[in-house]
Design a protein around this motif. Structure first.
Motif: not given
Length: 205
Positions: A51-56, A94-99, A169-172
């Motif tokens: 799930t974290a992968c898909a969102a990030a 959120v941090v994963l997506k920023v990275v 974006d992550v929330e959506a």
């Protein structure tokens, strides 16, 4: 305007560390707003690796490598042997997506590690209005359009991330995916992190 560790006032873009030769992070005062308490949902709901992968927008291989090397570790639950799965908080995702975005633009791993630590130390309200800019050698924190403008005028800023936009974006994305209540292990189908926030606000009324 922000405060430095010695109490002096500072304005303008805030470098997370000074230069390539100085890797020690300059730690700003984390302003913990009263609104932070309303975001406790991030500590009540966990998200499994897929799930974290898909969102990030990252691969599971990246997720696993970053966790094993300590770049971005799950703050809810680490993998503890056979049968246990990592659980990531909303802030972690959120941090994963920023990275991911910084890596895609060639920002150094040292700068990214400093940025991750900085994001984890700031309050939720800070993250909503923060923009991170990088000139390739240094990552800067900007909290107003004028600070972004000042950095661009100096010819330094070449890439920017509005953390609040990443947040939304992550929330959506998570609203279409599954979450897991940490206390009961209950699976939340199509869970939107904002739902928990709304419930907490209603209870407080």
């Amino acid at each position: 305007m922000r405060s430095s560790g010695d109490g002096t006032a500072m304005g303008g873009p805030f470098p997370l560390h000074g230069s390539a030769a100085d890797h020690s992070p300059k730690r700003p005062m984390a302003v913990q707003g009263s609104g932070d308490a309303t975001f406790e949902h991030s500590e009540q709901i966990g998200y499994r690796g897929p799930t974290a992968c898909a969102a990030a927008g990252i691969t599971y291989r990246q997720l696993d490598y970053w966790a094993r090397t300590g770049l971005v570790e799950p703050s809810v639950r680490a993998a503890g042997g056979s049968g246990t799965q990592r659980l990531y908080s909303f802030r972690d995702v959120v941090v994963l997506k920023v990275v991911k975005r910084f890596l895609d633009t060639g920002v150094s791993l040292q700068n990214i590690r400093t940025t991750v630590q900085h994001l984890r130390e700031r309050g939720f309200r800070d993250l909503e209005r923060m923009t991170l800019m990088s000139d390739g050698a240094t990552v800067y924190e900007c909290t107003s359009p004028s600070e972004v403008h000042d950095l661009l005028q100096g010819g330094q800023g070449v890439f920017g991330i509005a953390v609040g936009v990443v947040w939304r974006d992550v929330e959506a994305a998570l609203s279409q995916l599954h979450g897991e209540r940490i206390d009961t292990g209950e699976t939340l189908v199509g869970h939107n992190p904002a739902d928990e926030l709304a419930r907490r606000r209603n209870r407080a009324v």
